[in-house]
Write a protein that holds these residues in place. Structure first.
Motif, PDB file in Angstrom:
ATOM      1  N   PRO A 176      87.729  46.620  -6.832  1.00 42.78           N
ATOM      2  CA  PRO A 176      87.151  47.669  -5.979  1.00 42.78           C
ATOM      3  C   PRO A 176      86.757  47.111  -4.623  1.00 42.78           C
ATOM      4  O   PRO A 176      86.092  46.065  -4.536  1.00 42.78           O
ATOM      5  CB  PRO A 176      85.924  48.146  -6.769  1.00 42.78           C
ATOM      6  CG  PRO A 176      86.167  47.687  -8.174  1.00 42.78           C
ATOM      7  CD  PRO A 176      86.965  46.428  -8.082  1.00 42.78           C
ATOM      8  N   ALA A 177      87.169  47.799  -3.570  1.00 45.60           N
ATOM      9  CA  ALA A 177      86.846  47.329  -2.222  1.00 45.60           C
ATOM     10  C   ALA A 177      85.342  47.188  -1.987  1.00 45.60           C
ATOM     11  O   ALA A 177      84.916  46.217  -1.349  1.00 45.60           O
ATOM     12  CB  ALA A 177      87.468  48.274  -1.187  1.00 45.60           C
ATOM     13  N   PRO A 178      84.477  48.111  -2.487  1.00 42.64           N
ATOM     14  CA  PRO A 178      83.027  47.918  -2.268  1.00 42.64           C
ATOM     15  C   PRO A 178      82.480  46.637  -2.876  1.00 42.64           C
ATOM     16  O   PRO A 178      81.421  46.161  -2.450  1.00 42.64           O
ATOM     17  CB  PRO A 178      82.410  49.154  -2.946  1.00 42.64           C
ATOM     18  CG  PRO A 178      83.474  50.191  -2.877  1.00 42.64           C
ATOM     19  CD  PRO A 178      84.760  49.441  -3.061  1.00 42.64           C
ATOM     20  N   ALA A 179      83.198  46.062  -3.862  1.00 42.77           N
ATOM     21  CA  ALA A 179      82.730  44.811  -4.454  1.00 42.77           C
ATOM     22  C   ALA A 179      82.800  43.655  -3.466  1.00 42.77           C
ATOM     23  O   ALA A 179      82.142  42.610  -3.672  1.00 42.77           O
ATOM     24  CB  ALA A 179      83.558  44.478  -5.702  1.00 42.77           C
ATOM     25  N   PHE A 180      83.565  43.815  -2.383  1.00 43.01           N
ATOM     26  CA  PHE A 180      83.668  42.768  -1.368  1.00 43.01           C
ATOM     27  C   PHE A 180      82.531  42.836  -0.345  1.00 43.01           C
ATOM     28  O   PHE A 180      82.450  41.964   0.524  1.00 43.01           O
ATOM     29  CB  PHE A 180      85.011  42.871  -0.635  1.00 43.01           C
ATOM     30  CG  PHE A 180      86.196  42.470  -1.458  1.00 43.01           C
ATOM     31  CD1 PHE A 180      86.637  41.155  -1.476  1.00 43.01           C
ATOM     32  CD2 PHE A 180      86.876  43.401  -2.224  1.00 43.01           C
ATOM     33  CE1 PHE A 180      87.733  40.778  -2.233  1.00 43.01           C
ATOM     34  CE2 PHE A 180      87.973  43.044  -2.982  1.00 43.01           C
ATOM     35  CZ  PHE A 180      88.400  41.730  -2.990  1.00 43.01           C
ATOM     36  N   GLY A 209      77.279  43.456  11.467  1.00 51.80           N
ATOM     37  CA  GLY A 209      77.846  44.216  12.590  1.00 51.80           C
ATOM     38  C   GLY A 209      78.981  45.117  12.159  1.00 51.80           C
ATOM     39  O   GLY A 209      79.069  45.577  11.018  1.00 51.80           O
ATOM     40  N   GLU A 210      79.890  45.366  13.094  1.00 47.32           N
ATOM     41  CA  GLU A 210      81.005  46.264  12.847  1.00 47.32           C
ATOM     42  C   GLU A 210      82.136  45.602  12.062  1.00 47.32           C
ATOM     43  O   GLU A 210      82.892  46.275  11.381  1.00 47.32           O
ATOM     44  CB  GLU A 210      81.558  46.785  14.183  1.00 47.32           C
ATOM     45  CG  GLU A 210      80.601  47.666  14.949  1.00 47.32           C
ATOM     46  CD  GLU A 210      80.258  48.932  14.191  1.00 47.32           C
ATOM     47  OE1 GLU A 210      81.171  49.544  13.590  1.00 47.32           O
ATOM     48  OE2 GLU A 210      79.076  49.318  14.182  1.00 47.32           O
ATOM     49  N   VAL A 211      82.239  44.280  12.151  1.00 46.17           N
ATOM     50  CA  VAL A 211      83.373  43.581  11.530  1.00 46.17           C
ATOM     51  C   VAL A 211      83.435  43.806  10.022  1.00 46.17           C
ATOM     52  O   VAL A 211      84.502  44.143   9.487  1.00 46.17           O
ATOM     53  CB  VAL A 211      83.325  42.078  11.871  1.00 46.17           C
ATOM     54  CG1 VAL A 211      84.417  41.328  11.110  1.00 46.17           C
ATOM     55  CG2 VAL A 211      83.483  41.870  13.361  1.00 46.17           C
ATOM     56  N   PRO A 212      82.340  43.638   9.252  1.00 48.44           N
ATOM     57  CA  PRO A 212      82.466  43.848   7.802  1.00 48.44           C
ATOM     58  C   PRO A 212      82.815  45.288   7.434  1.00 48.44           C
ATOM     59  O   PRO A 212      83.515  45.519   6.442  1.00 48.44           O
ATOM     60  CB  PRO A 212      81.083  43.456   7.265  1.00 48.44           C
ATOM     61  CG  PRO A 212      80.173  43.543   8.425  1.00 48.44           C
ATOM     62  CD  PRO A 212      80.985  43.174   9.615  1.00 48.44           C
ATOM     63  N   LEU A 217      78.026  38.307   3.966  1.00 45.61           N
ATOM     64  CA  LEU A 217      77.728  36.874   3.993  1.00 45.61           C
ATOM     65  C   LEU A 217      78.561  36.142   5.033  1.00 45.61           C
ATOM     66  O   LEU A 217      78.064  35.267   5.746  1.00 45.61           O
ATOM     67  CB  LEU A 217      77.979  36.276   2.605  1.00 45.61           C
ATOM     68  CG  LEU A 217      77.724  34.772   2.442  1.00 45.61           C
ATOM     69  CD1 LEU A 217      76.249  34.449   2.654  1.00 45.61           C
ATOM     70  CD2 LEU A 217      78.185  34.299   1.061  1.00 45.61           C
ATOM     71  N   TYR A 218      79.827  36.524   5.164  1.00 49.12           N
ATOM     72  CA  TYR A 218      80.727  35.843   6.086  1.00 49.12           C
ATOM     73  C   TYR A 218      80.609  36.347   7.522  1.00 49.12           C
ATOM     74  O   TYR A 218      80.716  35.563   8.470  1.00 49.12           O
ATOM     75  CB  TYR A 218      82.184  36.012   5.618  1.00 49.12           C
ATOM     76  CG  TYR A 218      82.493  35.375   4.291  1.00 49.12           C
ATOM     77  CD1 TYR A 218      81.751  34.298   3.802  1.00 49.12           C
ATOM     78  CD2 TYR A 218      83.541  35.857   3.497  1.00 49.12           C
ATOM     79  CE1 TYR A 218      82.036  33.734   2.574  1.00 49.12           C
ATOM     80  CE2 TYR A 218      83.836  35.281   2.272  1.00 49.12           C
ATOM     81  CZ  TYR A 218      83.074  34.226   1.812  1.00 49.12           C
ATOM     82  OH  TYR A 218      83.363  33.662   0.600  1.00 49.12           O
TER      83      TYR A 218
END
Length: 290
Positions: free
Chosen positions: A143-147, A158-161, A153-154
């Motif tokens: 699942p994408a929300p699991a990322f 901001g907007e990037v994640p 963390l990485y």
């Protein structure tokens, strides 16, 4: 006694088949609405589309106006429209739309840039498919929300994640849909191109790409909806603007009318984007339209 030729036998078989088909059609109830894979008049199409929108709104108005459901849980259509007008007058709705659109279009564009060439290569060359499909088969079930924790963390808050979450959730499904479109290119077209002296590059650019382009647009239509679903999830985490954030704040303060307003705005924007995909398909692929 005259012996029938092979041509006469085949002609009689065709006539028999045609007569059987006509008799079977006569047994069916003649109606425009239930003809299989046949078009219906345009005016009837517009009427049915209008009914599909008007009936749910009418039921919504009846249920909310009669008090069967409390306004706290189901506001009237008028209350929702007033909420949309108020948010628009406060200039907050415009900001939320801009932020959500930016995140959706950015994540979707990145996914398209990667998935379309990758899907074409996977469908064209078995070697590329053998190398990439196992990894994609594993990742697409995550699942994408699991990322989200890793993305925060990485890349911080901001907007990037948020954009990368949409990218991850759209990339793998779009890749596989494009690959499947390439796999259904008729083998005869490819063999004919080779027979006429064409090479791999001609097969790729003059046969495969034109043939799968309508399917690529259809895949984009489907996965754009997935991008909108993901932006709502992304904006629930550390966002100060966006339609998803607006819905989350409204839920916290029991502003049901604003929740419905956000959902209606999202649905309207999604419909507009879907119509834009259809228009692009109609203008650029007239040969693929009926």
């Amino acid at each position: 006694m005259r012996v029938e030729t092979r041509h006469e036998v085949r002609q009689s078989e065709r006539n028999l088949s045609t007569s059987r088909l006509s008799r079977s059609r006569q047994t069916l109830t003649p109606t425009v609405l239930w003809n299989i894979r046949e078009e219906i008049p345009k005016h009837l199409t517009w009427k049915l589309m209008l009914v599909s929108i008007a009936v749910p709104i009418l039921l919504w108005w009846l249920v909310s106006s009669t008090g069967i459901v409390k306004p706290l849980f189901l506001p009237t259509p008028g209350a929702v429209l007033d909420s949309i007008a108020r948010l628009w007058a406060e200039n907050t709705l415009q900001q939320d739309i801009v932020y959500s659109l930016f995140r959706v279009l950015s994540g979707f564009a990145l996914a398209a840039i990667v998935s379309i060439p990758l899907g074409i290569l996977m469908g064209t060359f078995e070697s590329v498919r053998a190398v990439t499909e196992p990894a994609i088969a594993i990742l697409r079930y995550m699942p994408a929300p699991a990322f989200i924790p890793l993305l925060i963390l990485y890349f911080g808050l901001g907007e990037v994640p948020k954009i990368l979450l949409i990218f991850i959730g759209t990339l793998f499904f779009n890749t596989l849909m494009v690959m499947d479109a390439v796999k259904f290119v008729p083998k005869e077209l490819i063999e004919t191109t080779y027979t006429l002296g064409g090479g791999r590059w001609q097969v790729l650019t003059r046969v495969i790409l034109p043939h799968v382009f309508p399917n690529v647009l259809d895949a984009g239509r489907v996965n754009m909806a997935a991008s909108w679903n993901l932006v709502i999830v992304a904006e629930l985490v550390a966002a100060t603007e966006g339609l998803g954030r607006r819905i989350s704040v409204a839920q916290r303060f029991l502003r049901t009318d604003e929740i419905f307003a956000g959902l209606i705005v999202i649905g309207t924007i999604g419909l507009a984007i879907d119509l834009l995909f259809r228009l692009t398909l109609r203008l650029s692929c007239k040969w693929a339209m009926k």
